[in-house]
Scaffold this motif. Structure first.
Motif, short mmCIF file in Angstrom:
data_model
loop_
_atom_site.label_atom_id
_atom_site.label_comp_id
_atom_site.label_asym_id
_atom_site.label_seq_id
_atom_site.Cartn_x
_atom_site.Cartn_y
_atom_site.Cartn_z
N THR A 140 -102.51 -2.53 36.84
CA THR A 140 -100.94 -1.42 36.98
C THR A 140 -101.62 -0.11 37.62
O THR A 140 -100.81 0.25 38.18
N ALA A 141 -102.89 0.34 37.46
CA ALA A 141 -103.41 1.49 38.26
C ALA A 141 -102.65 1.52 40.01
O ALA A 141 -102.97 2.15 40.60
N VAL A 142 -102.98 -0.35 40.43
CA VAL A 142 -103.18 -0.01 41.61
C VAL A 142 -101.04 -0.46 41.94
O VAL A 142 -100.99 0.52 42.90
N ALA A 163 -113.80 6.75 55.11
CA ALA A 163 -113.55 6.32 53.72
C ALA A 163 -114.71 5.95 52.78
O ALA A 163 -114.49 5.54 51.18
N ALA A 164 -115.31 7.12 52.82
CA ALA A 164 -116.42 6.69 51.65
C ALA A 164 -115.77 7.99 50.64
O ALA A 164 -114.84 8.32 50.34
N PRO A 165 -115.47 6.96 49.42
CA PRO A 165 -115.05 7.40 48.15
C PRO A 165 -116.16 8.29 47.84
O PRO A 165 -116.93 8.76 47.61
N ALA A 166 -115.40 9.61 46.79
CA ALA A 166 -115.82 10.30 46.08
C ALA A 166 -116.15 9.68 44.40
O ALA A 166 -116.84 10.36 43.51
N THR A 167 -114.50 9.67 44.85
CA THR A 167 -114.74 8.96 42.97
C THR A 167 -114.04 7.58 42.91
O THR A 167 -113.65 6.53 43.80
N LEU A 168 -114.10 6.85 41.94
CA LEU A 168 -114.24 4.67 41.41
C LEU A 168 -113.90 5.27 40.24
O LEU A 168 -114.45 5.70 39.54
N ARG A 169 -112.95 4.20 39.74
CA ARG A 169 -112.39 4.01 38.13
C ARG A 169 -111.97 2.51 39.37
O ARG A 169 -110.81 2.11 39.50
N GLY A 170 -112.01 1.35 37.41
CA GLY A 170 -111.70 0.13 37.40
C GLY A 170 -112.38 -0.64 36.24
O GLY A 170 -112.70 0.34 35.50
N LEU A 173 -107.55 -3.47 45.79
CA LEU A 173 -107.90 -1.67 45.80
C LEU A 173 -106.66 -0.59 46.50
O LEU A 173 -106.24 -0.95 47.34
N VAL A 174 -107.01 0.27 45.43
CA VAL A 174 -106.03 1.34 46.67
C VAL A 174 -106.76 2.93 46.59
O VAL A 174 -107.88 2.77 45.78
N ALA A 175 -106.72 3.39 47.69
CA ALA A 175 -107.40 5.25 48.02
C ALA A 175 -106.50 6.34 48.10
O ALA A 175 -105.42 5.30 48.81
N ALA A 176 -105.84 6.67 46.90
CA ALA A 176 -104.83 7.73 46.87
C ALA A 176 -105.26 8.60 46.13
O ALA A 176 -104.68 8.99 44.92
N PRO A 177 -105.32 9.90 46.58
CA PRO A 177 -105.64 10.08 48.01
C PRO A 177 -107.08 9.38 48.72
O PRO A 177 -107.91 8.45 48.08
N LEU A 178 -107.66 9.10 49.36
CA LEU A 178 -108.66 8.58 50.21
C LEU A 178 -109.96 8.33 49.71
O LEU A 178 -110.42 7.41 49.72
N ALA A 179 -109.91 9.34 49.16
CA ALA A 179 -111.64 9.35 47.68
C ALA A 179 -111.33 9.17 46.95
O ALA A 179 -112.34 9.02 46.62
N ASP A 180 -110.19 9.02 46.76
CA ASP A 180 -110.33 8.48 45.26
C ASP A 180 -109.91 7.33 45.58
O ASP A 180 -108.51 6.87 45.44
N LEU A 181 -110.97 6.13 45.02
CA LEU A 181 -111.17 4.95 44.84
C LEU A 181 -110.77 3.95 43.31
O LEU A 181 -111.15 4.84 42.23
N THR A 182 -109.55 3.58 43.94
CA THR A 182 -109.32 2.45 42.40
C THR A 182 -109.62 0.99 42.63
O THR A 182 -108.36 0.93 43.96
N PHE A 183 -109.89 0.21 41.87
CA PHE A 183 -109.70 -1.07 41.37
C PHE A 183 -108.74 -1.44 41.08
O PHE A 183 -108.55 -1.19 40.16
N GLY A 184 -108.20 -2.78 41.31
CA GLY A 184 -107.46 -3.71 40.21
C GLY A 184 -108.23 -4.46 39.92
O GLY A 184 -108.86 -4.81 39.69
#
Length: 269
Positions: free
Chosen positions: A28-30, A82-89, A55-66
């Motif tokens: 869902t998050a992707v 594309a180094a992440p500032a945040t990650l969730r999943g 995965l999706v980065a939206a914005p680029l620094a905010d990374l989300t795994f499906g």
């Protein structure tokens, strides 16, 4: 087995569409952020062509795994810049990436994904009624949304007018009115994509809590999501909030998976 990246949504869907459609709730998050994303990625399995992770980065620094296999998370190396500032999943995948990358981090959110089984509205219903939000509600809904962001540890915005207007225009934001006509709570839903819609922005004005208004408006927006064509209605809850976790389960939501959100600390880039 490898990661592939693009900024082209059509190319992403061509490659990862079957994977997204196979697990719409867990993805869902992707699905709800991929449009306009700054980076989209998919992992291919042993055959080199079948996507088994996204995965999706939206914005680029905010990374989300499906849905991402643990081995894919551990093997993830993002493109330059594309180094992440945040990650969730999902917790296992996030923990695998953290262990493999060695980046310093701190927890931001510990959440659980729920999926609606059979809606069981509160009985008796709370006093008042649900209705679609209107443009005239914006002066009230803006501060509510800002407070929601602070409470849930999201980066606050200066102005939520566009964010809210989009949901109002598309009939994706409802409020609960007390018997005297005052809006006292709100809830929104995402667009229905691949048969799933996610309930979010569930909020009750502080002075109005304890009357069941959140239950009323959540049931209403859940019905609206199903009426929009969603066969899977989902939402996230904060695991630290026992009240909301119990509320959603009483309404008929059932746990799917636990998720972890982290912020990378100084030196992560």
């Amino acid at each position: 087995m490898s990661w592939h990246f693009t900024t082209d949504l059509r190319a992403f869907l061509d490659a990862a569409g079957p994977h997204l459609a196979a697990e719409p709730a867990r993805n869902t998050a992707v699905l709800t952020t991929m449009e306009g994303a700054e980076l989209l990625g998919w992992w291919t399995g042993p055959d080199g062509t079948t996507a088994t992770g996204v995965l999706v980065a939206a914005p680029l620094a905010d990374l989300t795994f499906g849905v991402v296999p643990v081995e894919a998370a551990a093997a993830l190396v993002l493109p330059a810049g594309a180094a992440p500032a945040t990650l969730r999943g999902e917790r296992a995948a996030v923990e695998a990436y953290l262990a493999a990358s060695g980046l310093p981090w701190e927890p931001v959110m510990d959440i659980r994904l729920f999926r609606l089984d059979a809606l069981t509205p509160r009985d008796p219903a709370p006093a008042g009624r649900a209705r679609p939000a209107r443009a005239a509600d914006l002066p009230l809904l803006g501060p509510w949304t800002a407070d929601f962001a602070v409470v849930h540890r999201y980066a606050p915005q200066d102005d939520y007018t566009d964010f809210l207007t989009e949901r109002i225009t598309e009939d994706r934001l409802h409020v609960w009115e007390a018997p005297d006509g005052r809006p006292v709570a709100m809830a929104a839903r995402s667009r229905t994509v691949e048969g799933q819609s996610r309930v979010h922005l569930v909020y009750t004005a502080p002075a109005e809590r304890g009357h069941g208004y959140a239950a009323g408006v959540t049931a209403a927006i859940s019905r609206a999501a199903a009426a929009s064509g969603a066969t899977e209605v989902v939402l996230f809850t904060d695991l630290a909030n026992s009240t909301s976790n119990a509320l959603y389960q009483r309404l008929g939501y059932r746990p799917v998976s636990d998720h972890l959100g982290v912020r990378f600390t100084e030196g992560a880039a």
